[in-house]
Design a protein around this motif. Structure first.
Motif, PDB file in Angstrom:
ATOM      1  N   SER A  72      -0.846   1.888  -1.351  1.00 56.59           N
ATOM      2  CA  SER A  72      -2.115   1.162  -1.299  1.00 56.59           C
ATOM      3  C   SER A  72      -2.767   1.307   0.068  1.00 56.59           C
ATOM      4  CB  SER A  72      -1.892  -0.325  -1.616  1.00 56.59           C
ATOM      5  OG  SER A  72      -1.427  -0.501  -2.934  1.00 56.59           O
ATOM      6  N   TRP A  73      -1.959   1.260   1.119  1.00 52.32           N
ATOM      7  CA  TRP A  73      -2.477   1.427   2.485  1.00 52.32           C
ATOM      8  C   TRP A  73      -3.072   2.817   2.672  1.00 52.32           C
ATOM      9  CZ3 TRP A  73      -0.499   4.688   6.420  1.00 52.32           C
ATOM     10  CH2 TRP A  73      -1.067   4.485   7.675  1.00 52.32           C
ATOM     11  N   MET A  74      -2.371   3.845   2.146  1.00 52.36           N
ATOM     12  CA  MET A  74      -2.888   5.207   2.239  1.00 52.36           C
ATOM     13  C   MET A  74      -4.222   5.339   1.490  1.00 52.36           C
ATOM     14  SD  MET A  74       0.485   7.655   1.787  1.00 52.36           S
ATOM     15  CE  MET A  74      -0.533   9.143   1.856  1.00 52.36           C
ATOM     16  N   LYS A  75      -4.286   4.794   0.279  1.00 53.11           N
ATOM     17  CA  LYS A  75      -5.517   4.890  -0.509  1.00 53.11           C
ATOM     18  C   LYS A  75      -6.658   4.120   0.144  1.00 53.11           C
ATOM     19  CE  LYS A  75      -3.798   3.481  -4.412  1.00 53.11           C
ATOM     20  NZ  LYS A  75      -3.673   3.130  -5.847  1.00 53.11           N
ATOM     21  N   ARG A  76      -6.347   2.962   0.735  1.00 49.65           N
ATOM     22  CA  ARG A  76      -7.399   2.184   1.390  1.00 49.65           C
ATOM     23  C   ARG A  76      -7.951   2.943   2.602  1.00 49.65           C
ATOM     24  NH1 ARG A  76      -9.361  -2.894   0.914  1.00 49.65           N
ATOM     25  NH2 ARG A  76      -7.946  -3.194  -0.847  1.00 49.65           N
ATOM     26  N   ARG A  77      -7.087   3.596   3.345  1.00 52.36           N
ATOM     27  CA  ARG A  77      -7.548   4.407   4.475  1.00 52.36           C
ATOM     28  C   ARG A  77      -8.419   5.570   4.000  1.00 52.36           C
ATOM     29  NH1 ARG A  77      -3.542   6.282   9.037  1.00 52.36           N
ATOM     30  NH2 ARG A  77      -5.579   6.864   9.842  1.00 52.36           N
ATOM     31  N   ILE A 128      -4.460  -5.028   2.486  1.00 53.69           N
ATOM     32  CA  ILE A 128      -3.925  -3.781   1.947  1.00 53.69           C
ATOM     33  C   ILE A 128      -3.961  -3.780   0.431  1.00 53.69           C
ATOM     34  CG2 ILE A 128      -1.883  -2.304   1.797  1.00 53.69           C
ATOM     35  CD1 ILE A 128      -1.049  -3.318   4.537  1.00 53.69           C
ATOM     36  N   SER A 129      -3.441  -4.852  -0.174  1.00 52.66           N
ATOM     37  CA  SER A 129      -3.390  -4.958  -1.634  1.00 52.66           C
ATOM     38  C   SER A 129      -3.709  -6.396  -2.014  1.00 52.66           C
ATOM     39  CB  SER A 129      -2.011  -4.549  -2.153  1.00 52.66           C
ATOM     40  OG  SER A 129      -1.977  -4.547  -3.553  1.00 52.66           O
ATOM     41  N   TRP A 135      -0.764  13.298  -2.779  1.00 54.69           N
ATOM     42  CA  TRP A 135      -0.538  12.898  -1.381  1.00 54.69           C
ATOM     43  C   TRP A 135      -1.445  13.702  -0.455  1.00 54.69           C
ATOM     44  CZ3 TRP A 135       3.517   9.838   1.056  1.00 54.69           C
ATOM     45  CH2 TRP A 135       3.643  10.038   2.427  1.00 54.69           C
ATOM     46  N   ASN A 136      -1.487  15.017  -0.667  1.00 50.16           N
ATOM     47  CA  ASN A 136      -2.303  15.883   0.185  1.00 50.16           C
ATOM     48  C   ASN A 136      -3.786  15.562   0.045  1.00 50.16           C
ATOM     49  OD1 ASN A 136       0.113  17.055   0.849  1.00 50.16           O
ATOM     50  ND2 ASN A 136      -0.223  18.943  -0.307  1.00 50.16           N
ATOM     51  N   ARG A 137      -4.230  15.255  -1.174  1.00 48.90           N
ATOM     52  CA  ARG A 137      -5.631  14.878  -1.394  1.00 48.90           C
ATOM     53  C   ARG A 137      -5.986  13.614  -0.625  1.00 48.90           C
ATOM     54  NH1 ARG A 137      -7.014  13.004  -5.977  1.00 48.90           N
ATOM     55  NH2 ARG A 137      -9.193  13.678  -5.989  1.00 48.90           N
ATOM     56  N   ILE A 138      -5.091  12.641  -0.647  1.00 51.78           N
ATOM     57  CA  ILE A 138      -5.338  11.381   0.062  1.00 51.78           C
ATOM     58  C   ILE A 138      -5.335  11.607   1.565  1.00 51.78           C
ATOM     59  CG2 ILE A 138      -4.414   9.077   0.513  1.00 51.78           C
ATOM     60  CD1 ILE A 138      -3.233   9.118  -2.320  1.00 51.78           C
ATOM     61  N   VAL A 139      -4.351  12.366   2.045  1.00 52.83           N
ATOM     62  CA  VAL A 139      -4.222  12.596   3.487  1.00 52.83           C
ATOM     63  C   VAL A 139      -5.447  13.303   4.044  1.00 52.83           C
ATOM     64  CG1 VAL A 139      -2.960  13.946   5.208  1.00 52.83           C
ATOM     65  CG2 VAL A 139      -1.710  12.541   3.551  1.00 52.83           C
ATOM     66  N   ALA A 180      -6.849  12.473  10.983  1.00 53.31           N
ATOM     67  CA  ALA A 180      -7.732  12.759  12.117  1.00 53.31           C
ATOM     68  C   ALA A 180      -7.317  14.053  12.783  1.00 53.31           C
ATOM     69  CB  ALA A 180      -7.699  11.603  13.113  1.00 53.31           C
ATOM     70  N   GLY A 181      -7.770  15.171  12.256  1.00 52.03           N
ATOM     71  CA  GLY A 181      -7.487  16.459  12.861  1.00 52.03           C
ATOM     72  C   GLY A 181      -6.362  17.202  12.161  1.00 52.03           C
ATOM     73  N   PRO A 182      -6.268  18.507  12.412  1.00 56.12           N
ATOM     74  CA  PRO A 182      -5.281  19.354  11.726  1.00 56.12           C
ATOM     75  C   PRO A 182      -3.834  19.008  12.062  1.00 56.12           C
ATOM     76  CG  PRO A 182      -6.452  20.593  13.426  1.00 56.12           C
ATOM     77  CD  PRO A 182      -7.171  19.302  13.268  1.00 56.12           C
TER      78      PRO A 182
END
Length: 253
Positions: free
Chosen positions: A207-212, A143-144, A58-62, A67-69
């Motif tokens: 899927s939405w997170m990975k696409r972003r 998204i998918s 999750w952290n790797r994807i985020v 956008a910013g800390p």
């Protein structure tokens, strides 16, 4: 003859990939099944390790799209609540039932498998085969692209059948005699539809997170399968809802 060699290489590559996926799947089933059977600290440890692995992914994807800390911190906090709540519910159904006052025994391994795990697995299996055989309109192609309404329906039917079988055979908690009434079938069908929607929503969310983030898999932790988040997205969504509905009010109250 010149075109035969590339085809042969492709076939060998497919066979190798399939072997890797199968071997990984067997290992995952053995590890999860053994921990589920043993329960106690073994099951708790597996749930904790799985949660840590998913949070790492999750952290790797985020970090790839935040956008910013401040946004990154908010996402990391949300991930800890989302994944942590699901892991707690998953641990509690085996080790301590569904609330702090329910005792330390929890449900047995067969009850957990049939009542909590198999319906989510059925959603994936039913959605895969229905989507492949029927096809049709996509739910959210941006998204998918592979998810169809037919797949969602197939997943709901498969989960409903598992819930009906659970009710009829009296495998899960509650009830004294095998058999199922009309109201029991209706409730099982509703449960199957609800589980399908929640599980597929968890899939879409990942899927939405990975696409972003511009990545195909959450990681390469599981050979041939991607990451833990890829394999557990539906389970996390379902158990997080279980945490909100059953566990959180008990602890807050």
């Amino acid at each position: 003859m010149a075109g035969a060699e590339p085809r042969l290489r492709r076939l060998r590559s497919v066979g190798t990939d399939l072997s890797v996926r199968l071997a990984s799947a067997v290992v995952m089933v053995l590890v999860a099944g053994g921990a589920l059977w043993l329960g106690g600290w073994v099951w708790l440890g597996l749930c904790g390790l799985a949660a840590l692995g998913v949070l790492w992914e999750w952290n790797r994807i985020v970090r790839a799209f935040a956008a910013g800390p401040l946004a990154e911190i908010a996402w990391l906090f949300g991930g800890a609540c989302y994944v942590g709540g699901a892991a707690l519910a998953m641990a509690m159904v085996r080790n301590g039932a569904l609330g702090p006052d329910a005792g330390a025994g929890g449900y047995g391994p067969l009850e957990v498998l049939v009542s909590f795990l198999l319906p989510v697995i059925a959603v994936d299996v039913g959605a895969y085969f229905a989507g492949r055989m029927i096809g049709g309109p996509k739910i959210a192609p941006a998204i998918s692209p592979s998810k169809t309404w037919a797949g969602l329906g197939g997943g709901a039917v498969a989960a409903s059948l598992v819930a009906i079988a659970n009710e009829a055979l009296d495998i899960g908690p509650g009830g004294a005699m095998p058999g199922v009434s009309g109201s029991g079938i209706a409730l099982a069908v509703f449960a199957g539809m609800l589980i399908a929607v929640i599980a597929q929503s968890g899939d879409f969310f990942e899927s939405w997170m990975k696409r972003r983030a511009g990545v195909k898999d959450s990681s390469g932790l599981i050979p041939g399968h991607g990451g833990l988040f890829d394999r557990l997205d539906g389970f996390i969504a379902v158990f997080f809802v279980l945490f909100l509905v059953a566990l959180l009010p008990a602890y807050l109250g």
